[in-house]
Scaffold this active site. Structure first.
Site, mmCIF file in Angstrom:
data_model
loop_
_atom_site.group_PDB
_atom_site.id
_atom_site.type_symbol
_atom_site.label_atom_id
_atom_site.label_comp_id
_atom_site.label_asym_id
_atom_site.label_seq_id
_atom_site.Cartn_x
_atom_site.Cartn_y
_atom_site.Cartn_z
ATOM 1 N N SER A 191 0.787 -1.227 0.000
ATOM 2 C CA SER A 191 0.000 0.000 0.000
ATOM 3 C C SER A 191 0.823 1.283 0.000
ATOM 4 O O SER A 191 0.327 2.326 -0.383
ATOM 5 C CB SER A 191 -0.951 -0.007 1.191
ATOM 6 N N HIS A 219 -5.513 -4.189 -1.595
ATOM 7 C CA HIS A 219 -5.364 -3.133 -2.608
ATOM 8 C C HIS A 219 -5.361 -3.677 -4.041
ATOM 9 O O HIS A 219 -5.144 -2.922 -4.980
ATOM 10 C CB HIS A 219 -4.082 -2.328 -2.366
ATOM 11 N N LYS A 251 -12.149 -1.106 0.531
ATOM 12 C CA LYS A 251 -11.376 -0.308 -0.428
ATOM 13 C C LYS A 251 -12.156 -0.183 -1.750
ATOM 14 O O LYS A 251 -13.160 0.497 -1.777
ATOM 15 C CB LYS A 251 -9.981 -0.895 -0.541
HETATM 16 C C1 LIG Z 1 -6.610 -1.874 4.457
HETATM 17 C C2 LIG Z 1 -5.893 -3.121 4.615
HETATM 18 C C3 LIG Z 1 -6.315 -4.097 5.520
HETATM 19 C C4 LIG Z 1 -7.449 -3.856 6.472
HETATM 20 O O1 LIG Z 1 -8.680 -3.945 5.836
HETATM 21 P P1 LIG Z 1 -9.966 -3.375 6.589
HETATM 22 O O2 LIG Z 1 -11.073 -4.131 5.966
HETATM 23 O O3 LIG Z 1 -10.048 -1.915 6.292
HETATM 24 O O4 LIG Z 1 -9.820 -3.669 8.033
HETATM 25 C C5 LIG Z 1 -5.640 -5.291 5.569
HETATM 26 N N1 LIG Z 1 -4.587 -5.520 4.777
HETATM 27 C C6 LIG Z 1 -4.130 -4.611 3.895
HETATM 28 C C7 LIG Z 1 -2.964 -4.930 3.036
HETATM 29 C C8 LIG Z 1 -4.771 -3.375 3.787
HETATM 30 O O5 LIG Z 1 -4.308 -2.471 2.932
#
Ligand SMILES: *Cc1c(COP(=O)(O)O)cnc(C)c1O
Length: 403
Positions: A191, A219, A251
């Site tokens: 990310s 992502h 996301k």
């Molecule tokens: C955003 C993210 C998460 C967490 O996801 P949520 O559903 O927002 O708790 C987990 N792993 C990665 C790589 C992320 O970017």
């Protein structure tokens, strides 16, 4: 009895630690979004172009998702009333899992409250004492917490470095007594830098060493692969090579919620064992319904993913041509590398004044000299919007002598 002088406020550390962060300017200064997360939105009472949300496809404000949420509130209420295993397992949750499995071309899927809950709840159950977890050094914090809760030993390899992974796998093979289970975990898309894990090579190496493969595709979903199906689809991998595909609805799907996809055995195991799944309330009906609608949109409106990539290519090329250092991203995450934390913060605040909302990412989130502005592309941005942002970057980039 302690002397009065030692009877200090036991919560004093709260203020001290916060003030220490604030002094170093490492505390979060929260901006307030006043209305939906749309390309032009109101943040701190100012109309700005959104350039840092995870809402890649603009689905969080899509009419079909909003309509599905409203209908679910009317038909099922505001809350689910319980955890899934007791009385909070609604038909909407079950339908969502069926739809997700179909979308992912997997035997079965399971949803969690969040992606964080999926990683922190499932990872510690997959391994025991005498097992080992292998992680990429830049894995997400929710993976790190999941790994910390596990009783297995840990091994870390250099970021996306396959020689180093091979070294780790060979060391594990030589370990005595032999480990029973080996679990490899990696982010699909990282990310902070927007680079993609070489999951095809990882899966091949792991198959040679009998290791399970767990990919966190938070992502990559809605972004990579056929119709946004994610990294497993992107590399055309089969489920006997990537055993646990984890992701999030928070996301590109535009809602909230974590999920895993894989075999029916995986799902049966996961919901009986993951404490976050068993002991934390299930999604409100509106969330499950909106997630189903998001899958509908991805299946029926391929133009969003196409537009995301078209925008991404245009923005990356423009910024590169202007002389910005945009790192090694292969995805709609485009870091604008500036080096010094102070420069990144200045760039972000000047961009905001000019009407572009993009956050600085500084130490300790990234290495000291790797401060940057992280931009995240959005399918709902028009060419005019992008030109507006590029113009602002050009003006301030020159002002701060970045280009
Ligand atoms: C955003 C993210 C998460 C967490 O996801 P949520 O559903 O927002 O708790 C987990 N792993 C990665 C790589 C992320 O970017």
């Amino acid at each position: 009895m302690k002397l009065a002088i030692f009877m200090r406020d036991p919560t004093l550390f709260l203020r001290n630690e916060y003030e220490d962060l604030a002094r170093k300017e490492l505390d979060w200064k929260l901006r307030v979004l006043q209305g939906p997360s749309t390309p032009w939105c109101i943040v701190d009472r100012k109309k700005v172009l959104m350039f840092c949300s995870n809402n890649y496809l603009g689905l969080s404000n899509h009419p079909k998702l909003k309509e599905a949420s409203i209908k679910a509130v009317q038909s099922h209420g505001a809350g689910s009333g319980s955890v899934r295993p007791i009385a909070g397992n609604m038909d909407l949750h079950v339908e969502l899992e069926k739809r997700l499995a179909r979308f992912k071309h997997a035997e079965a899927s399971l949803t969690f409250q969040t992606g964080f809950a999926a990683n922190s709840g499932l990872i510690p159950q997959l391994v025991e004492e005498g097992d080992v977890i292998i992680s990429d050094e830049l894995n997400h914090g929710s993976i790190i917490d999941g790994v910390r809760l596990a009783r297995a030993e840990r091994a870390v390899y250099k970021h996306t470095n396959m020689h180093d992974l091979e070294r780790v796998l060979n060391e594990i093979e030589r370990h005595s007594p032999a480990y029973r289970r080996i679990l490899l975990i990696t982010d699909g898309v990282f990310s902070m830098d927007g680079d993609i894990a070489p999951l095809d090579e990882i899966a091949k190496l792991c198959a040679e060493h009998g290791a399970m493969v767990y990919v966190d595709d938070a992502h990559g979903e809605g972004v990579l692969g056929e119709g946004g199906r994610g990294i497993v689809s992107h590399f055309k991998l089969t489920r006997d090579k990537v055993h646990i595909e984890m992701g999030t609805f928070s996301k590109a799907f535009g809602v909230v919620g974590g999920h895993i996809s894989g075999s029916q055995d995986l799902v049966n195991f996961a919901y009986n064992k993951s404490r976050t799944w068993l002991l934390s309330g299930s999604h409100p009906p509106a969330v499950a319904a909106a997630c189903i609608a998001a899958i509908d949109v991805l299946e029926n409106e391929p133009e969003h993913v196409e537009k995301l990539w078209e925008n991404t290519k245009y923005f990356k090329k423009s910024m590169k041509d202007l002389g910005f250092d945009i790192g090694n991203s292969e995805t709609p995450i485009t870091p604008i590398m500036v080096g010094e934390s102070t420069v990144a913060k200045k760039l972000s605040s000047r961009l905001f004044e000019e009407g572009v909302f993009a956050l600085p990412i500084v130490y300790p989130m990234v290495a000291l000299n790797k401060a940057r502005i992280r931009t995240i592309m959005n399918a709902a941005l028009t060419r005019e919007d992008l030109d507006f942002a590029i113009e602002a970057f050009t003006k301030i980039g020159k002002e701060l002598k970045i280009i």
